[in-house]
Design a protein around this motif. Structure first.
Motif, PDB file in Angstrom:
ATOM      1  N   PHE A   7       0.840  -1.195   0.000  1.00 29.14           N
ATOM      2  CA  PHE A   7       0.000   0.000   0.000  1.00 29.14           C
ATOM      3  C   PHE A   7       0.875   1.246   0.000  1.00 29.14           C
ATOM      4  O   PHE A   7       1.978   1.234   0.544  1.00 29.14           O
ATOM      5  CB  PHE A   7      -0.895   0.038   1.238  1.00 29.14           C
ATOM      6  CG  PHE A   7      -1.893  -1.079   1.309  1.00 29.14           C
ATOM      7  CD1 PHE A   7      -3.003  -1.092   0.480  1.00 29.14           C
ATOM      8  CD2 PHE A   7      -1.738  -2.108   2.212  1.00 29.14           C
ATOM      9  CE1 PHE A   7      -3.929  -2.115   0.546  1.00 29.14           C
ATOM     10  CE2 PHE A   7      -2.659  -3.136   2.292  1.00 29.14           C
ATOM     11  CZ  PHE A   7      -3.764  -3.145   1.453  1.00 29.14           C
ATOM     12  N   SER A   8       0.331   2.321  -0.528  1.00 28.47           N
ATOM     13  CA  SER A   8       1.065   3.592  -0.552  1.00 28.47           C
ATOM     14  C   SER A   8       1.061   4.291   0.798  1.00 28.47           C
ATOM     15  O   SER A   8       1.831   5.231   1.004  1.00 28.47           O
ATOM     16  CB  SER A   8       0.488   4.518  -1.628  1.00 28.47           C
ATOM     17  OG  SER A   8      -0.886   4.749  -1.394  1.00 28.47           O
ATOM     18  N   ALA A   9       0.215   3.845   1.706  1.00 27.19           N
ATOM     19  CA  ALA A   9       0.117   4.454   3.044  1.00 27.19           C
ATOM     20  C   ALA A   9      -0.312   3.366   4.027  1.00 27.19           C
ATOM     21  O   ALA A   9      -0.799   2.309   3.609  1.00 27.19           O
ATOM     22  CB  ALA A   9      -0.907   5.592   3.024  1.00 27.19           C
ATOM     23  N   VAL A  65      -2.470   1.109   6.430  1.00 30.37           N
ATOM     24  CA  VAL A  65      -3.865   0.683   6.416  1.00 30.37           C
ATOM     25  C   VAL A  65      -4.169   0.117   7.793  1.00 30.37           C
ATOM     26  O   VAL A  65      -3.403  -0.684   8.323  1.00 30.37           O
ATOM     27  CB  VAL A  65      -4.099  -0.376   5.313  1.00 30.37           C
ATOM     28  CG1 VAL A  65      -5.497  -0.929   5.389  1.00 30.37           C
ATOM     29  CG2 VAL A  65      -3.830   0.221   3.946  1.00 30.37           C
ATOM     30  N   ARG A  85     -10.355  -0.971   8.249  1.00 28.08           N
ATOM     31  CA  ARG A  85     -10.609  -1.060   6.808  1.00 28.08           C
ATOM     32  C   ARG A  85     -11.213  -2.411   6.446  1.00 28.08           C
ATOM     33  O   ARG A  85     -11.996  -2.532   5.509  1.00 28.08           O
ATOM     34  CB  ARG A  85      -9.297  -0.854   6.053  1.00 28.08           C
ATOM     35  CG  ARG A  85      -9.398  -1.060   4.559  1.00 28.08           C
ATOM     36  CD  ARG A  85      -8.007  -0.955   3.942  1.00 28.08           C
ATOM     37  NE  ARG A  85      -8.017  -1.310   2.567  1.00 28.08           N
ATOM     38  CZ  ARG A  85      -8.345  -0.490   1.572  1.00 28.08           C
ATOM     39  NH1 ARG A  85      -8.665   0.740   1.833  1.00 28.08           N
ATOM     40  NH2 ARG A  85      -8.346  -0.911   0.340  1.00 28.08           N
ATOM     41  N   ARG A 132       2.467  -0.988   5.937  1.00 24.73           N
ATOM     42  CA  ARG A 132       2.027  -0.567   4.608  1.00 24.73           C
ATOM     43  C   ARG A 132       1.871  -1.762   3.669  1.00 24.73           C
ATOM     44  O   ARG A 132       2.108  -1.673   2.472  1.00 24.73           O
ATOM     45  CB  ARG A 132       2.969   0.470   3.997  1.00 24.73           C
ATOM     46  CG  ARG A 132       3.025   1.783   4.746  1.00 24.73           C
ATOM     47  CD  ARG A 132       3.974   2.757   4.100  1.00 24.73           C
ATOM     48  NE  ARG A 132       5.343   2.278   4.253  1.00 24.73           N
ATOM     49  CZ  ARG A 132       6.378   2.705   3.565  1.00 24.73           C
ATOM     50  NH1 ARG A 132       6.231   3.635   2.659  1.00 24.73           N
ATOM     51  NH2 ARG A 132       7.582   2.216   3.770  1.00 24.73           N
ATOM     52  N   THR A 191     -11.082   1.110  -1.173  1.00 23.01           N
ATOM     53  CA  THR A 191      -9.823   1.833  -1.201  1.00 23.01           C
ATOM     54  C   THR A 191     -10.073   3.311  -0.944  1.00 23.01           C
ATOM     55  O   THR A 191     -10.891   3.929  -1.604  1.00 23.01           O
ATOM     56  CB  THR A 191      -9.127   1.662  -2.560  1.00 23.01           C
ATOM     57  OG1 THR A 191      -8.945   0.268  -2.797  1.00 23.01           O
ATOM     58  CG2 THR A 191      -7.780   2.346  -2.588  1.00 23.01           C
ATOM     59  N   LEU A 229      -5.197   6.018  -2.319  1.00 21.65           N
ATOM     60  CA  LEU A 229      -4.420   4.887  -1.827  1.00 21.65           C
ATOM     61  C   LEU A 229      -4.120   3.942  -2.983  1.00 21.65           C
ATOM     62  O   LEU A 229      -5.018   3.507  -3.690  1.00 21.65           O
ATOM     63  CB  LEU A 229      -5.168   4.136  -0.729  1.00 21.65           C
ATOM     64  CG  LEU A 229      -4.419   2.969  -0.088  1.00 21.65           C
ATOM     65  CD1 LEU A 229      -3.246   3.488   0.747  1.00 21.65           C
ATOM     66  CD2 LEU A 229      -5.357   2.151   0.774  1.00 21.65           C
TER      67      LEU A 229
END
Length: 183
Positions: free
Chosen positions: A107-109, A111, A115, A134, A158, A162
C-alpha cells in the motif's frame, strides 16, 4: 546512493497497458538512475539513485510513464530496508508454503484494521490475512485465482489516493534480494 524497487500496478496484463521492460529500463536510466534492472514482465524494476525519496521517485516515474506511453500507471517505490523488513515480518511460515499460496499487497500508506472490519475471517478459513507495515499478507492455500478472501479484500474500499499492488511470495523475496546491493 540507495537501491529501490519500483512496483507498477496493472501493466502488461491481458494485453492492456503494454510497457516493455526494455523501455522501462531505458526510461529509468533517462531519469538519471543507475543499476537499472527489471524483474519479470509484470512491472518490477530495481534502480539506484542518490536523490529523492520513495514518494517523489514514484511520482516522477508515474509522470514519465504517462508522458512517454500515454497512459497513467500507479507506481510504488520501496527501498531495500523496507522490502527486507516485509520478508522478515511475514506472519505465515513462508519456508513451508508454496510461493503461489502467499502474497503481499503493498500500500502507498498505512492501512488500519478497521478497513477490513466488515470481513469475518472465520468465514474464509483456511485462507487468512494479516496487516503489516504498509502491506497486507495473504495466505491462500489454493492460490490467488481461487481465493474468495482475495476477492473480498479487493472490493472497492480503497481510500481515495491509496495505491495497492500485489505480488506473490517469490517476487517479494526476489525484490528484497535484488535491492540488497547496487548492480
Amino acid at each position: 546512493m540507495t537501491t529501490y524497487a519500483a512496483l507498477l500496478r496493472g501493466i502488461n496484463v491481458g494485453g492492456n497497458r503494454k510497457l516493455p521492460m526494455a523501455d522501462l529500463r531505458a526510461l529509468l536510466a533517462a531519469l538519471g538512475h543507475t543499476g537499472v534492472r527489471t524483474h519479470l514482465q509484470s512491472g518490477q524494476a530495481v534502480f539506484t539513485t542518490g536523490r529523492g525519496d520513495e514518494e517523489s521517485l514514484a511520482a516522477e516515474l508515474g509522470r514519465a510513464i504517462e508522458e512517454r506511453f500515454g497512459f497513467a500507471v500507479d507506481v510504488l517505490v520501496r527501498d531495500h530496508a523496507y522490502l527486507a523488513g516485509v520478508v522478515r515480518a511475514c506472519p505465515f511460515p513462508a519456508a513451508e508454503l508454496e510461493a503461489r499460496q502467499l502474497h503481499v499487497t503493498y500500500f502507498s500508506a498505512p492501512v488500519t484494521p478497521d478497513r477490513y472490519a466488515h470481513l469475518d475471517q472465520v468465514d474464509h478459513l483456511p485462507e487468512e490475512f494479516r496487516l503489516g507495515d504498509r502491506c497486507l499478507y495473504l495466505y491462500a492455500p489454493d492460490g490467488l485465482g481461487r481465493s474468495k478472501l482475495a476477492e473480498a479484500l479487493s472490493r472497492p474500499r480503497t481510500a481515495k489516493g491509496l495505491i495497492a499492488t500485489s505480488r506473490n511470495w517469490n517476487t517479494v523475496v526476489k525484490l528484497a534480494e535484488l535491492t540488497a546491493s547496487p548492480a
